[in-house]
Design an enzyme around this catalytic site. Structure first.
Site, short mmCIF file in Angstrom:
data_model
loop_
_atom_site.label_atom_id
_atom_site.label_comp_id
_atom_site.label_asym_id
_atom_site.label_seq_id
_atom_site.Cartn_x
_atom_site.Cartn_y
_atom_site.Cartn_z
N LEU A 154 -11.87 0.09 -2.96
CA LEU A 154 -11.88 -0.72 -4.06
C LEU A 154 -11.38 -0.54 -5.68
CD1 LEU A 154 -14.39 -3.28 -2.20
CD2 LEU A 154 -12.19 -3.15 -2.22
N GLU A 184 -7.72 9.65 -14.82
CA GLU A 184 -7.40 9.89 -13.24
C GLU A 184 -6.91 11.33 -12.92
OE1 GLU A 184 -9.38 7.68 -9.46
OE2 GLU A 184 -8.44 6.89 -11.22
N GLU A 218 0.71 -1.71 0.21
CA GLU A 218 -0.37 -0.61 0.08
C GLU A 218 1.05 1.18 -0.63
OE1 GLU A 218 -3.38 -0.57 -1.26
OE2 GLU A 218 -3.83 -2.39 0.76
N HIS A 219 0.91 2.04 -1.17
CA HIS A 219 1.09 3.45 -1.01
C HIS A 219 2.48 2.97 -1.52
CE1 HIS A 219 -2.04 5.98 0.72
NE2 HIS A 219 -2.66 4.61 1.17
N SER A 261 -13.25 3.70 -9.44
CA SER A 261 -12.83 4.54 -10.64
C SER A 261 -12.09 3.84 -12.25
CB SER A 261 -11.82 5.89 -10.41
OG SER A 261 -11.07 5.60 -9.55
N GLY A 265 -16.31 4.48 -2.68
CA GLY A 265 -16.11 5.17 -1.28
C GLY A 265 -15.20 3.93 -0.74
N ASP A 274 -4.17 0.84 -9.16
CA ASP A 274 -5.69 0.49 -9.31
C ASP A 274 -6.53 -0.43 -11.13
OD1 ASP A 274 -5.86 0.57 -7.05
OD2 ASP A 274 -6.91 2.54 -7.20
C1 GLA Z 1 -4.77 4.06 -3.50
C2 GLA Z 1 -4.30 4.81 -5.22
C3 GLA Z 1 -3.63 3.19 -5.57
C4 GLA Z 1 -2.80 3.19 -4.30
C5 GLA Z 1 -3.56 2.78 -2.91
C6 GLA Z 1 -2.73 3.37 -1.72
O1 GLA Z 1 -5.62 3.07 -3.99
O2 GLA Z 1 -5.59 5.35 -6.25
O3 GLA Z 1 -2.89 4.58 -6.83
O4 GLA Z 1 -1.99 4.54 -4.25
O5 GLA Z 1 -3.98 4.22 -2.90
O6 GLA Z 1 -1.56 1.73 -2.10
#
Ligand code: GLA
Length: 372
Positions: free
Chosen positions: A125, A160, A33-34, A128, A122, A172
């Site tokens: 998941l 986006e 994540e991130h 978008s 929201g 995503d």
């Molecule tokens: C959101 C962003 C992704 C990613 C996550 C965190 O979903 O769209 O690009 O950075 O946060 O992992």
């Protein structure tokens, strides 16, 4: 698709039948994540919920678009291709796609589209990305566009980033375009090299939305990106991917404590993606619990993207004997948790965790996987 019975059909909206339809899934991220906007590793998988686009070509230079999720009346929204402009709600995602295509030299003659999505908005998941990817797939089919699945993902990200103005990473749309359920997509976001890693048959996925919407998160997400960029600048690297934990220790005196924690999350999270991939490949389920626990703690304490409701959901899951691991998934500040459970126990575990969460918080969670 579970749509309201009164929703108009494509024929009712546009007076003719659609020529093509395409779908794309939402995603849940198992680990990483991130990390995507830090050139790192991610490990998403597709969820069963999908977005569907029915589409027919036009030749008058306009797009007429209707979404079952936001429109109440039977009148599609309309815009002139080439005159895309921000500020029209869900239509911005569609406008973002057509503008991104034109920037790549692909000029569309026009289309009618009807959008319907099962991916909750929201919950973190990727509703978008599912919309952009499903639309791009429908346009590829209708107009015979020469786009492969990676290019579709990159166009979705550009849509986006540019027109919608959300500074999201590539995970995503790559997940929506390339991932399948039952397998994880191990993606190096720097090279875009990817590999499909099967999820061992001994475990199944549970996804529960905390009911705390993350839609307020854009500012915080942007702030985390800026903090990572600042850490790189102070350490003299282009990206956190260029650092090892030993480098970070050496560079620590140059960093304020907060930036040290942000960077530490990204570096340790990248290592956890590699460790989870190794565990999935070898079927070493016992290796997973500490990795999931460390990831959630890192998001909560070092990266500070969790919220108390999500922490509670993770703690309730961790207290279940059949749970292998649980963590926040997605951008954070609310949203959903992903829980790995011994196969066959997913439904029962999800019901118990959701019930206990609602009893203690008063907020009704949504069990998204397994699908009821
Ligand atoms: C959101 C962003 C992704 C990613 C996550 C965190 O979903 O769209 O690009 O950075 O946060 O992992």
């Amino acid at each position: 698709m579970n749509e309201r019975a009164s929703a108009p059909t494509f024929e009712e909206l546009f007076g003719r039948a659609p020529e093509v339809h395409a779908t794309a899934p939402g995603r849940v991220n198992l680990m990483g994540e991130h990390t995507d906007y830090n050139d790192g590793y991610v490990l998403p998988t597709a969820i069963p919920q999908r977005t569907r686009v029915d589409l027919a070509r036009r030749d008058d230079g306009t797009a007429q678009v209707w979404s079952a999720d936001v429109e109440s009346g039977p009148t599609p929204s309309r815009y002139v291709l080439g005159e895309e402009a921000r500020g029209r709600g869900f239509l911005d995602y569609v406008q973002g796609v057509t503008r991104a295509l034109r920037e790549q030299g692909i000029v569309l003659p026009g289309f009618d589209a009807r959008i319907a999505s099962e991916v909750p908005v929201g919950a973190g998941l990727s509703s978008s990305a599912a919309l952009s990817v499903a639309l791009l797939r429908a346009l590829r089919l209708a107009f015979g566009l020469p786009l492969d699945d990676v290019r579709i993902a990159l166009l979705g990200q550009r849509a986006e980033n540019d027109l919608v103005g959300a500074p999201v990473g590539v995970m995503d749309p790559m997940a929506s375009s390339l991932a399948t359920s039952g397998s994880a997509l191990f993606l190096d976001t720097r090279s875009l090299a990817y590999e499909i890693v099967p999820i061992p048959a001994a475990i199944e996925l549970v996804v529960i939305d905390s009911g705390v919407p993350h839609s307020h998160a854009t500012g915080s997400y942007r702030a985390r990106r800026a903090e990572c960029a600042r850490a790189c600048a102070l350490l003299g690297v282009a990206s956190l991917r260029d650092l090892t934990l030993a480098d970070l220790d050496r560079g620590a005196p140059a960093l304020p404590e907060l930036l040290l924690r942000r960077a530490r999350h990204v570096l340790t999270e990248n290592a956890r993606v590699l460790a989870v991939v190794a565990a999935l490949r070898s079927g070493d389920i016992a290796a997973l619990p500490p990795l999931f626990a460390a990831s959630h703690a890192s998001m909560r304490d070092d990266f500070e993207v969790s919220v108390p409701a999500v922490d509670r959901l993770v703690a309730l899951a961790d207290a279940e004997p059949d749970v292998v691991g649980a963590r926040l998934t997605g951008g954070g500040f609310g949203g959903a948790v992903v829980i790995l459970v011994q196969r066959g126990r997913g439904g029962a575990v999800a019901a118990r965790v959701a019930g206990a969460y609602e009893a203690s918080s008063g907020v009704p969670p949504r069990v998204l996987v397994p699908v009821a």
